[in-house]
Write an enzyme that holds these catalytic residues in place. Structure first.
Site, mmCIF file in Angstrom:
data_model
loop_
_atom_site.group_PDB
_atom_site.id
_atom_site.type_symbol
_atom_site.label_atom_id
_atom_site.label_comp_id
_atom_site.label_asym_id
_atom_site.label_seq_id
_atom_site.Cartn_x
_atom_site.Cartn_y
_atom_site.Cartn_z
ATOM 1 N N ASP A 113 0.873 -1.171 0.000
ATOM 2 C CA ASP A 113 0.000 0.000 0.000
ATOM 3 C C ASP A 113 0.916 1.229 0.000
ATOM 4 O O ASP A 113 2.137 1.106 -0.174
ATOM 5 C CB ASP A 113 -0.982 -0.034 1.191
ATOM 6 N N HIS A 114 0.327 2.412 0.211
ATOM 7 C CA HIS A 114 1.131 3.646 0.234
ATOM 8 C C HIS A 114 2.164 3.613 1.370
ATOM 9 O O HIS A 114 3.270 4.103 1.230
ATOM 10 C CB HIS A 114 0.216 4.863 0.386
ATOM 11 N N CYS A 149 3.537 -3.009 4.021
ATOM 12 C CA CYS A 149 2.639 -1.909 4.370
ATOM 13 C C CYS A 149 3.320 -1.167 5.517
ATOM 14 O O CYS A 149 4.521 -1.361 5.731
ATOM 15 C CB CYS A 149 1.220 -2.398 4.684
ATOM 16 N N THR A 167 3.097 -1.496 8.785
ATOM 17 C CA THR A 167 3.586 -2.441 9.801
ATOM 18 C C THR A 167 3.922 -3.813 9.233
ATOM 19 O O THR A 167 4.555 -4.613 9.921
ATOM 20 C CB THR A 167 2.488 -2.670 10.865
ATOM 21 N N GLY A 168 3.433 -4.105 8.052
ATOM 22 C CA GLY A 168 3.547 -5.455 7.484
ATOM 23 C C GLY A 168 2.409 -6.354 7.944
ATOM 24 O O GLY A 168 2.249 -7.465 7.444
ATOM 25 N N ILE A 169 1.623 -5.876 8.881
ATOM 26 C CA ILE A 169 0.599 -6.743 9.484
ATOM 27 C C ILE A 169 -0.668 -6.830 8.621
ATOM 28 O O ILE A 169 -1.094 -7.926 8.236
ATOM 29 C CB ILE A 169 0.247 -6.268 10.915
ATOM 30 N N GLY A 170 -1.253 -5.685 8.337
ATOM 31 C CA GLY A 170 -2.539 -5.689 7.615
ATOM 32 C C GLY A 170 -2.454 -6.428 6.292
ATOM 33 O O GLY A 170 -3.290 -7.291 5.984
ATOM 34 N N HIS A 186 11.517 -23.689 8.458
ATOM 35 C CA HIS A 186 10.585 -24.511 9.247
ATOM 36 C C HIS A 186 9.129 -24.384 8.796
ATOM 37 O O HIS A 186 8.365 -25.325 8.945
ATOM 38 C CB HIS A 186 10.669 -24.127 10.732
ATOM 39 N N ASN A 187 8.743 -23.209 8.312
ATOM 40 C CA ASN A 187 7.316 -22.990 8.009
ATOM 41 C C ASN A 187 7.009 -22.971 6.517
ATOM 42 O O ASN A 187 5.854 -22.816 6.128
ATOM 43 C CB ASN A 187 6.829 -21.663 8.631
ATOM 44 N N ARG A 212 7.310 1.162 8.302
ATOM 45 C CA ARG A 212 7.383 2.062 9.452
ATOM 46 C C ARG A 212 8.022 1.379 10.666
ATOM 47 O O ARG A 212 8.116 1.973 11.734
ATOM 48 C CB ARG A 212 5.977 2.578 9.791
ATOM 49 N N HIS A 258 9.326 -30.937 9.647
ATOM 50 C CA HIS A 258 8.565 -29.697 9.450
ATOM 51 C C HIS A 258 7.452 -29.871 8.409
ATOM 52 O O HIS A 258 6.460 -29.148 8.440
ATOM 53 C CB HIS A 258 9.502 -28.562 9.056
ATOM 54 N N ARG A 269 4.132 -30.670 9.962
ATOM 55 C CA ARG A 269 3.474 -29.521 10.603
ATOM 56 C C ARG A 269 2.885 -28.566 9.574
ATOM 57 O O ARG A 269 1.794 -28.021 9.773
ATOM 58 C CB ARG A 269 4.481 -28.805 11.516
#
Ligand code: RB5
Length: 150
Positions: free
Chosen positions: A8-9, A66, A68-71, A99-100, A110, A134, A137
C-alpha cells in the site's frame, strides 16, 4: 527466481527499495502496485493480488509491505495456499522458510530501516525449506485451511 511484490502507500518506498535490490541481483520482479506513496490505498487489495500470483504460480514467491507489514499479511493469508510471515529480524526470516515453508514475506516500512529490511530479504530468498519433521506440521496447517474452507 521470479518474485511478486506489492504494497500500500505505507509500504511503497520499501517495496521500491526491495525491487531495486533484487533487480540488481538479477532476480526477476513483478510489481503488483501500488505505484506511489502519496495516494492512500487499501492494503488488502495488494496483499490479495500478490497472493493470487503466488498460488497460481505466476511468481515463485511474494514479498509485500505496508506500514507495519501486518494488515497486508492478514489479507494475503486469507488466500488458500498462502503462508505469509511478518518478519522484523533475520533469524525469523530464515526460520519462516526453513521450518514454516513461508511462500510470502511481509515487511513494515514504518518498523524497519532499509538496511535491516534488505538483510531480511536476502536471508529469506536464500533459505530453503528443510522438510523432514517440518513437512508434517506444514501439512497440518494445510489441513486446518481445508477444514475451514467451504
Ligand atoms: C496505512 O496507514 C496503514 O494502516 C497500513 O500501511 C498498515 O500498517 C496496516 O496494517
Amino acid at each position: 527466481m521470479r518474485i511478486g511484490l506489492g504494497s500500500d502507500h505505507g509500504g511503497y518506498n520499501l517495496k521500491s527499495e526491495i525491487i531495486k535490490y533484487l533487480t540488481e541481483k538479477g532476480i526477476e520482479c513483478v510489481d503488483f502496485g501500488t505505484n506511489n506513496s502519496t495516494e492512500s490505498v487499501d492494503y488488502p487489495m495488494y496483499g490479495e493480488k500478490v497472493a493470487s500470483a503466488v498460488v497460481s504460480k505466476d511468481v515463485d514467491y511474494g514479498i509485500i509491505c505496508c506500514g507495519t507489514g501486518i494488515g497486508i499479511s492478514l489479507a494475503a493469508n486469507k488466500v488458500p495456499g498462502i503462508r505469509c510471515a511478518v518478519v522484523s529480524d533475520v533469524f525469523s526470516a530464515k526460520m519462516s522458510k526453513a521450518h514454516n515453508d513461508a511462500n510470502m514475506l511481509s515487511l513494515g516500512e514504518r518498523v524497519l530501516g532499509r538496511g535491516l529490511a534488505l538483510e531480511i530479504v536476502e536471508a529469506w530468498i536464500n533459505t530453503e525449506f528443510e522438510g523432514d519433521r517440518h513437512s508434517k506440521r506444514v501439512d497440518m496447517i494445510k489441513q486446518i485451511e481445508k477444514r475451514y474452507s467451504k
